[in-house]
Structures are given as structure tokens and as C-alpha cells.
Design a protein around this motif. Structure first.
Motif, PDB file in Angstrom:
ATOM      1  N   SER A  46       0.886  -1.152  -0.116  1.00 30.69           N
ATOM      2  CA  SER A  46      -0.074  -0.052  -0.083  1.00 30.69           C
ATOM      3  C   SER A  46       0.878   1.428   0.121  1.00 30.69           C
ATOM      4  O   SER A  46       2.043   1.245   0.211  1.00 30.69           O
ATOM      5  CB  SER A  46      -0.885   0.248   1.399  1.00 30.69           C
ATOM      6  OG  SER A  46      -0.198   0.231   2.357  1.00 30.69           O
ATOM      7  N   ALA A  54      -0.202   3.479  10.348  1.00 30.00           N
ATOM      8  CA  ALA A  54      -1.206   2.419  10.647  1.00 30.00           C
ATOM      9  C   ALA A  54      -2.367   2.191   9.720  1.00 30.00           C
ATOM     10  O   ALA A  54      -2.944   1.026   9.439  1.00 30.00           O
ATOM     11  CB  ALA A  54      -1.869   2.998  11.944  1.00 30.00           C
ATOM     12  N   MET A  55      -2.759   3.371   8.873  1.00 31.32           N
ATOM     13  CA  MET A  55      -3.733   3.109   7.789  1.00 31.32           C
ATOM     14  C   MET A  55      -3.120   2.270   6.614  1.00 31.32           C
ATOM     15  O   MET A  55      -3.750   1.431   6.252  1.00 31.32           O
ATOM     16  CB  MET A  55      -4.171   4.614   7.532  1.00 31.32           C
ATOM     17  CG  MET A  55      -5.182   4.171   6.160  1.00 31.32           C
ATOM     18  SD  MET A  55      -6.740   3.442   6.470  1.00 31.32           S
ATOM     19  CE  MET A  55      -7.682   4.578   7.815  1.00 31.32           C
ATOM     20  N   ARG A  57      -0.683   0.158   6.982  1.00 32.68           N
ATOM     21  CA  ARG A  57      -0.797  -1.137   7.402  1.00 32.68           C
ATOM     22  C   ARG A  57      -1.906  -2.022   7.247  1.00 32.68           C
ATOM     23  O   ARG A  57      -1.971  -3.260   6.561  1.00 32.68           O
ATOM     24  CB  ARG A  57      -0.140  -1.495   8.638  1.00 32.68           C
ATOM     25  CG  ARG A  57       0.290  -2.832   9.130  1.00 32.68           C
ATOM     26  CD  ARG A  57       0.612  -2.556  10.728  1.00 32.68           C
ATOM     27  NE  ARG A  57       1.327  -4.110  11.079  1.00 32.68           N
ATOM     28  CZ  ARG A  57       0.448  -4.799  11.510  1.00 32.68           C
ATOM     29  NH1 ARG A  57      -0.799  -4.676  11.740  1.00 32.68           N
ATOM     30  NH2 ARG A  57       0.838  -6.146  11.842  1.00 32.68           N
ATOM     31  N   ASP A  58      -3.079  -1.302   7.379  1.00 35.87           N
ATOM     32  CA  ASP A  58      -4.442  -2.229   7.381  1.00 35.87           C
ATOM     33  C   ASP A  58      -4.476  -2.439   5.959  1.00 35.87           C
ATOM     34  O   ASP A  58      -5.386  -3.408   5.311  1.00 35.87           O
ATOM     35  CB  ASP A  58      -5.486  -1.468   8.043  1.00 35.87           C
ATOM     36  CG  ASP A  58      -5.461  -1.149   9.250  1.00 35.87           C
ATOM     37  OD1 ASP A  58      -4.640  -1.904   9.774  1.00 35.87           O
ATOM     38  OD2 ASP A  58      -6.148  -0.272   9.998  1.00 35.87           O
ATOM     39  N   VAL A  59      -4.299  -1.226   4.829  1.00 39.64           N
ATOM     40  CA  VAL A  59      -4.706  -1.497   3.571  1.00 39.64           C
ATOM     41  C   VAL A  59      -3.663  -2.588   3.046  1.00 39.64           C
ATOM     42  O   VAL A  59      -4.325  -3.443   1.927  1.00 39.64           O
ATOM     43  CB  VAL A  59      -4.521  -0.250   2.715  1.00 39.64           C
ATOM     44  CG1 VAL A  59      -4.537  -0.442   1.337  1.00 39.64           C
ATOM     45  CG2 VAL A  59      -5.263   0.868   3.267  1.00 39.64           C
ATOM     46  N   ILE A  61      -2.623  -5.341   4.522  1.00 35.57           N
ATOM     47  CA  ILE A  61      -3.183  -6.713   4.942  1.00 35.57           C
ATOM     48  C   ILE A  61      -4.339  -6.781   3.901  1.00 35.57           C
ATOM     49  O   ILE A  61      -4.491  -7.988   3.546  1.00 35.57           O
ATOM     50  CB  ILE A  61      -3.574  -6.425   6.462  1.00 35.57           C
ATOM     51  CG1 ILE A  61      -2.509  -6.328   7.476  1.00 35.57           C
ATOM     52  CG2 ILE A  61      -4.393  -7.660   6.655  1.00 35.57           C
ATOM     53  CD1 ILE A  61      -2.595  -6.184   8.776  1.00 35.57           C
ATOM     54  N   ARG A  62      -5.169  -6.040   3.867  1.00 35.67           N
ATOM     55  CA  ARG A  62      -6.414  -6.198   3.027  1.00 35.67           C
ATOM     56  C   ARG A  62      -5.960  -6.616   1.561  1.00 35.67           C
ATOM     57  O   ARG A  62      -6.527  -7.551   0.876  1.00 35.67           O
ATOM     58  CB  ARG A  62      -7.240  -5.178   2.778  1.00 35.67           C
ATOM     59  CG  ARG A  62      -8.070  -4.777   4.221  1.00 35.67           C
ATOM     60  CD  ARG A  62      -9.094  -3.901   3.864  1.00 35.67           C
ATOM     61  NE  ARG A  62      -8.888  -2.433   3.189  1.00 35.67           N
ATOM     62  CZ  ARG A  62      -8.576  -1.504   4.188  1.00 35.67           C
ATOM     63  NH1 ARG A  62      -8.795  -1.748   5.302  1.00 35.67           N
ATOM     64  NH2 ARG A  62      -8.530  -0.446   3.511  1.00 35.67           N
ATOM     65  N   ARG A  98     -12.088 -11.268   3.199  1.00 37.42           N
ATOM     66  CA  ARG A  98     -12.166 -11.878   4.527  1.00 37.42           C
ATOM     67  C   ARG A  98     -13.276 -12.950   4.722  1.00 37.42           C
ATOM     68  O   ARG A  98     -12.810 -13.701   5.568  1.00 37.42           O
ATOM     69  CB  ARG A  98     -12.209 -10.523   5.417  1.00 37.42           C
ATOM     70  CG  ARG A  98     -11.213  -9.559   5.639  1.00 37.42           C
ATOM     71  CD  ARG A  98     -11.299  -8.604   6.650  1.00 37.42           C
ATOM     72  NE  ARG A  98     -10.344  -7.811   6.786  1.00 37.42           N
ATOM     73  CZ  ARG A  98      -9.261  -7.900   7.825  1.00 37.42           C
ATOM     74  NH1 ARG A  98      -9.360  -8.938   8.603  1.00 37.42           N
ATOM     75  NH2 ARG A  98      -8.342  -7.028   7.705  1.00 37.42           N
ATOM     76  N   GLU A 109       7.287  -7.271   7.714  1.00 38.63           N
ATOM     77  CA  GLU A 109       6.795  -6.082   7.198  1.00 38.63           C
ATOM     78  C   GLU A 109       7.829  -5.049   7.174  1.00 38.63           C
ATOM     79  O   GLU A 109       8.977  -5.072   7.786  1.00 38.63           O
ATOM     80  CB  GLU A 109       5.554  -5.655   8.160  1.00 38.63           C
ATOM     81  CG  GLU A 109       5.718  -5.327   9.532  1.00 38.63           C
ATOM     82  CD  GLU A 109       4.443  -5.111  10.136  1.00 38.63           C
ATOM     83  OE1 GLU A 109       3.763  -4.223  10.119  1.00 38.63           O
ATOM     84  OE2 GLU A 109       4.113  -5.913  11.188  1.00 38.63           O
TER      85      GLU A 109
END
Length: 398
Positions: A46, A54-55, A57-59, A61-62, A98, A109
Motif C-alpha cells: 500500500s 497504521a492506515m 498497514r491495514d490497507v 493486509i487487505r 475476509r 513487514e
């Protein structure tokens, strides 16, 4: 080397190792049986906006979970099917990644400037994924719905016993309607009205399974639906002119190539009406609809498993003039046809050979692959392809 250059080199090496691990595991997953739960390592990426790690990292993972599901889809479907259904897969499968992932863990990471990369190990439920692909019609379309013929004896209100008629009865029409809506190809029994063997069984209370299979084969049906349904008056509804009617149905689906029963259903249902014919018809349609749902679910599950599992296809080769031609044909069949795992010779006699071919695919895909091959000294003429069998002839060249 400057500190910045060293940092860049370290990031490049790290990403290279991550990609290498990713490719290794992608290869491994394709070697697994698609019926199992799949565990795969993938890289999610991402962009870091406004230094919000943090944002990002979430993206990432998705993104990784989506890639894990894409890998699993690639095991189940052919590349052609994936391309053909790309938009549907994107809208209904990939965006809901998911829902197909049982769990995941982060292995590594890193951040490089404004790019965030993460390696995750995800466990994908191939069974859940196949169920959804089947519900969307993608998985079954890849194989093709079976040609289906009906032989249901029916007894309506006022009739003394169940009987098989020349035209489809109430229950047959209802089941046929629902199966056709799901893509099943229907063989019209009325079009075979001049078939002597069919004429001989009309009016019978119940058709023998062997007879139904024989008639189905004669009319190129891959499945026959056999059984009976009956409706009867039960009682008046107290305090009104309405009457109650009861219907019962018992059906099964039989493969015409093997004689195997692959689906069955038994149901009872009631309806109320002031008219005997209308009441009986309503009750018959109700149980027919319930039976149709059972048959569709069971047949689809059985039929579609053959897309992701190996199956045996009987290949009969006629016209063998020289044994060397048969050896050449068998060598190409074993070594140059996609999806073929093993070839077992049943026997060869009087210019005819019979082989069981273990293939991940269908008889039709095997026939298509064979027609694309060039053979030295002879050609092939495929004159019959059924669900689990191919008949062909070796034809000498000019």
C-alpha cells in the motif's frame, strides 16, 4: 556507499527475498488438492499517505488477503474462466476476501519511503470459496450443466394410479422449469414420442431404473430423473367450502454413463382449494418445487466436484491398423495432453483399444485437447463424447 544507498539496497534485497518466498508458496499451493484448506504466503502493499503508517498497514493486509483468495480462485478455476468472469469475481469474491479467509498472521513487514509492504500467511477455505463460486454460477458454467431427461409417473386427483404419459406431467414440468432456470439442458421426451421402446413404457406405474438409463442414453441424456408423484383428497376444511389435498413425491437422479444414483428427494405437502383439479395441481407443484431444490443442489455438487478432482474417462479407440499407431497415440495422450495424470490400458483386441484416462477436467476438455494435436501418419475422428467416455477412430493420412 552512502547511508541512503545502503538503506535502499537493504530494502531491495528484503523485497526480493519476500517475492521469492511468495513465488515458492504460490507454486506449492497449486500442487495441493483444491478440496483442502489452503495456506499461502503473500505480499500485500500500500501507499503511505500523510505519514499514516497504521492506515497503510491495514490497507496492505487487505491487499494481501485479496491476493491469497485470488491464488485460491486460480487453483479452482481455469484461466479462461477467470478472465471471462473477472468483473463478477472482483465484485463478489475479491472485495469480500475476509469472508473466505479463516485466519492469517503477519510474518514480516517493512516501509520504504512511501510504500508499505507486509508478508502474511493466510489460510483460505477452499470449500467456502467453491460454494460461493457455485452459487454465482461460475464453477458450474466451467463444466456445463448435464443434459437431463424425465421419467416421472404421476397420479392426479381422479386417477386410479400413477402413470407415465407421453407429455410431461405437472411435477415434471415444475421440476424441469426450475432446473432449466439453473442452466440444466433438458431433453424433450415428447420429441421422442415415436421411439418404440418409449411407447412401450408409457402408462406404466413406475419405470425401471435400467430402462430409464437405456432410454436416456438413446436420446443423449446424461442424467435421467426417475420416480413418482401422487395427489389425493384428504378432507374438507371445517366451516368452509375449501378442501385439503395431499401430495407425495419420491425422485432420484441417475447418471446414464455409470448407472450411479447421484441425487434423491422425498417430500410431502398439502394445499387447499374448492376445486379438486386445482387443489391437486397446487399440492403437486409444491412438492415438485421442494424436490427440484434438492436435486439441483445434489446434482450440482456431484457434477462440479469433477472440475477440481481427477476423474476417469473411458477412451475407446477404433480403427487400429498398425500397433505402432496406437503406441504413438497413447504416448501423446500420456505426455502431451494437459490435465492427464495417468492412462490405464483395459485391453486391445481386433483393432479396438479401451483405456481409462485419469484426468483433471472433463471428457469434453480431453476431446478438445486431442483434436488440437497433430499425429504422424494418421489422424483421429472423434465421433462420440459423453460425460465420462470418448469414442474415436484412427484414420490413416492420405
Amino acid at each position: 556507499m552512502t547511508r541512503f544507498e545502503f538503506r535502499q539496497a537493504t530494502v531491495v534485497v528484503g523485497i526480493f527475498l519476500l517475492v521469492a518466498a511468495h513465488l515458492f508458496h504460490c507454486a506449492a499451493i497449486r500442487a495441493e488438492d483444491a478440496a483442502d484448506v489452503n495456506s499461502v504466503e503473500v505480499i500485500g502493499s500500500s501507499i503511505v499517505y500523510n505519514n499514516d503508517v497504521a492506515m497503510a498497514r491495514d490497507v496492505a493486509i487487505r491487499d494481501g488477503l485479496r491476493k491469497a483468495v485470488e491464488n485460491a480462485v486460480g487453483v479452482i478455476l481455469s484461466s479462461e474462466s477467470i478472465v471471462e468472469n473477472f468483473q463478477l469475481l472482483s465484485d463478489r469474491i475479491y472485495t469480500e476476501s475476509r469472508g473466505f479467509v479463516q485466519g492469517y498472521k503477519v510474518l514480516a513487514e517493512s516501509r520504504s519511503e512511501n510504500c508499505y509492504n507486509i508478508v502474511i500467511q493466510a489460510t483460505v477455505s477452499a470449500g467456502t470459496l467453491r460454494d460461493e463460486l457455485q452459487a454465482l454460477g461460475i464453477l458450474m458454467a466451467q463444466k456445463g450443466m448435464p443434459r437431463t431427461m424425465f421419467f416421472l409417473a404421476e397420479q392426479s386427483i381422479g386417477e386410479s394410479q400413477p402413470h407415465l404419459s407421453a407429455d410431461l406431467g405437472i411435477t415434471e414440468n415444475k421440476i424441469a422449469e426450475e432446473m432449466a432456470a439453473r442452466g440444466f439442458v433438458l431433453v424433450d421426451r415428447s420429441a421422442a414420442a415415436n421411439d418404440i421402446e418409449l411407447i412401450n413404457v408409457l402408462g406404466t406405474a413406475r419405470l425401471a431404473d435400467q430402462t430409464a438409463v437405456k432410454l436416456g442414453n438413446q436420446h443423449d441424456a446424461e442424467i435421467v430423473i426417475v420416480g413418482k408423484a401422487l395427489a389425493r383428497y384428504t378432507k374438507n376444511v371445517m366451516g368452509s367450502q375449501m378442501k385439503s389435498y395431499q401430495a407425495n413425491i419420491s425422485v432420484k437422479a441417475i447418471r446414464t454413463d455409470t448407472g450411479e444414483i447421484i441425487a434423491s428427494s422425498t417430500h410431502s405437502g398439502a394445499a387447499v382449494h374448492t376445486d379438486d383439479v386445482s387443489g391437486g395441481t397446487a399440492a403437486l407443484k409444491r412438492v415438485a418445487s421442494q424436490a427440484a431444490g434438492d436435486l439441483i443442489t445434489q446434482i450440482t455438487a456431484k457434477w462440479q466436484r469433477e472440475v477440481v478432482e481427477s476423474q476417469l474417462v473411458l477412451v475407446t479407440v477404433n480403427g487400429i491398423k498398425a500397433y505402432s499407431d496406437f503406441v504413438a497415440f497413447r504416448r501423446i495422450l500420456s505426455n502431451r495432453i494437459r490435465g492427464v495424470k495417468n492412462v490405464y490400458l483395459r485391453g486391445i483386441d481386433a483393432g479396438e483399444a479401451r483405456m481409462d484416462v485419469e484426468i483433471k477436467g472433463t471428457a469434453q476438455t480431453l476431446a478438445d485437447e486431442l483434436m488440437l494435436k497433430n499425429f504422424d501418419g494418421f489422424g483421429i475422428n472423434i465421433f462420440n463424447v459423453s460425460q465420462n467416455a470418448i469414442q474415436l477412430k484412427l484414420v490413416p493420412k492420405g
